[in-house]
Write a protein that holds these residues in place. Structure first.
Motif, PDB file in Angstrom:
ATOM      1  N   HIS A 146       0.857  -1.170   0.000  1.00 20.50           N
ATOM      2  CA  HIS A 146       0.000   0.000   0.000  1.00 20.50           C
ATOM      3  C   HIS A 146       0.903   1.232   0.000  1.00 20.50           C
ATOM      4  O   HIS A 146       1.596   1.489   0.982  1.00 20.50           O
TER       5      HIS A 146
ATOM      6  N   ASP B 109      -4.547   5.767   4.156  1.00 16.87           N
ATOM      7  CA  ASP B 109      -6.004   5.924   4.032  1.00 16.87           C
ATOM      8  C   ASP B 109      -6.564   6.651   5.245  1.00 16.87           C
ATOM      9  O   ASP B 109      -6.177   6.361   6.383  1.00 16.87           O
TER      10      ASP B 109
ATOM     11  N   HIS C  45     -13.472   6.940   1.985  1.00 22.38           N
ATOM     12  CA  HIS C  45     -12.156   7.316   2.534  1.00 22.38           C
ATOM     13  C   HIS C  45     -11.371   8.079   1.484  1.00 22.38           C
ATOM     14  O   HIS C  45     -11.751   8.100   0.308  1.00 22.38           O
TER      15      HIS C  45
ATOM     16  N   HIS D  59      -7.624   8.094  -0.178  1.00 22.69           N
ATOM     17  CA  HIS D  59      -6.319   7.441  -0.290  1.00 22.69           C
ATOM     18  C   HIS D  59      -5.333   8.545  -0.657  1.00 22.69           C
ATOM     19  O   HIS D  59      -5.523   9.260  -1.639  1.00 22.69           O
TER      20      HIS D  59
ATOM     21  N   ASP E 157      -7.800   0.822   0.364  1.00 23.68           N
ATOM     22  CA  ASP E 157      -7.233   1.053  -0.958  1.00 23.68           C
ATOM     23  C   ASP E 157      -7.593   2.362  -1.619  1.00 23.68           C
ATOM     24  O   ASP E 157      -8.208   3.230  -1.067  1.00 23.68           O
TER      25      ASP E 157
HETATM   26 ZN   LIG Z   1      -5.297   3.439   0.213  1.00 24.17          ZN
END
Ligand SMILES: [Zn+2]
Length: 294
Positions: free
Chosen positions: A172, A176, A252, A254, A294
């Protein structure tokens, strides 16, 4: 008559032989002078070696301190220590007695002059960066992309995480932050909107900001944009709103920080926002989360 000439020739030969072994005062002086010059050259060479040491120290400090502070890449050795290819510029010195020492000294002096020139160019660049420092400080990402007062919105951080949709371990490359749809998303440093992208793989509605100085930031999964491509933004400007677009398992944002085209851990870029204690807590929260949004 023949005897006279024979003795004359003999005398000349004798004189020549004697001169081979007995120096005239003039040659003696020249030899002495030569010795002194040789001594001077040796001293000069030693001094040049000392100058070279000082210069190397300056280069070290430049690469490891000044250029680090102002985020300039170190000057590669291939440039600092670049040699002198091509014609042998010392060829004419080869006929001199003790030519080795003379050439060695001339070469060392040339190298030092070149290195000093490279160093002075480096300081010009550092000076320029120092004058731009204020702009740089305003441009480098330094806050979180959403309001996160009690850090409750911190979700998943940088590192290997289970992908929420594909259920496989993936790296990742960002952080996030979970928040309700419509929550304001901020530009984290001054810059220009470089891309508004609906198609960037998996990130849905996403924005890429160019901050200059080698920095970009990426904000993904938005619901709406609040800016246009090419628009200049300030740190804290609302650029869009939290959403659930793209490959996402819940509302969310990212967030990614890129330095020189490569993603870097965003946790190093919140220094305007967090106290050291909050910072530690944030790291702990973001590291404990096993799955990314993600
Ligand atoms: Zn993310």
């Amino acid at each position: 008559m023949l005897l006279f000439f024979t003795s004359l020739v003999m005398s000349i030969i004798m004189a020549g032989v004697i001169l081979q072994f007995y120096e005239t005062p003039k040659t003696r002086n020249l030899k002495r002078e030569n010795q002194r010059l040789l001594g001077q050259y040796e001293l000069m060479y030693k001094n040049l070696e000392n100058v070279e040491k000082v210069l190397n120290d300056i280069q070290q400090r430049d690469d490891n301190l000044y250029r680090v502070i102002f985020e300039a890449d170190p000057i590669p050795n291939s440039i600092r220590k670049a040699g002198f290819g091509g014609v042998n510029k010392y060829a004419q010195l080869q006929s001199i007695d003790n030519s080795e020492l003379v050439i060695k000294t001339a070469r060392k002096l040339d190298i030092i002059a070149k290195e000093a020139y490279v160093q002075s160019k480096s300081y010009d660049e550092i000076l320029n960066l120092a004058q731009n420092k204020e702009k740089m400080l305003a441009s480098i990402p330094a806050i979180m992309p959403i309001s996160n007062k009690d850090l409750k919105r911190t979700a998943s951080g940088w590192g290997f995480r289970i992908h929420p949709v594909y259920k496989i371990r993936r790296f990742h490359t960002g952080m996030d932050f979970t928040a309700p749809i419509g929550t304001e998303i901020y530009a984290t440093g001054d810059g220009v909107i470089k891309e508004l992208d609906n198609s960037r793989s998996g990130y849905g509605r996403s924005i890429l900001i160019d901050h200059g100085f080698g920095y970009h930031t990426l904000y993904g999964h938005m619901s709406e944009y609040n800016v246009k491509k090419g628009q200049a933004v300030k740190r804290g400007s609302v650029i869009g709103y939290v959403g659930n677009s793209g490959t996402s398992t819940g509302p969310h944002v990212h967030y990614e920080v890129h330095k020189n085209g490569k993603p870097v851990n965003p946790q190093y870029f919140y220094f305007k926002d967090l106290t050291p204690e909050e910072y530690d807590r944030m790291i702990a929260i973001s590291n404990n989360m096993g799955q990314s949004y993600d």
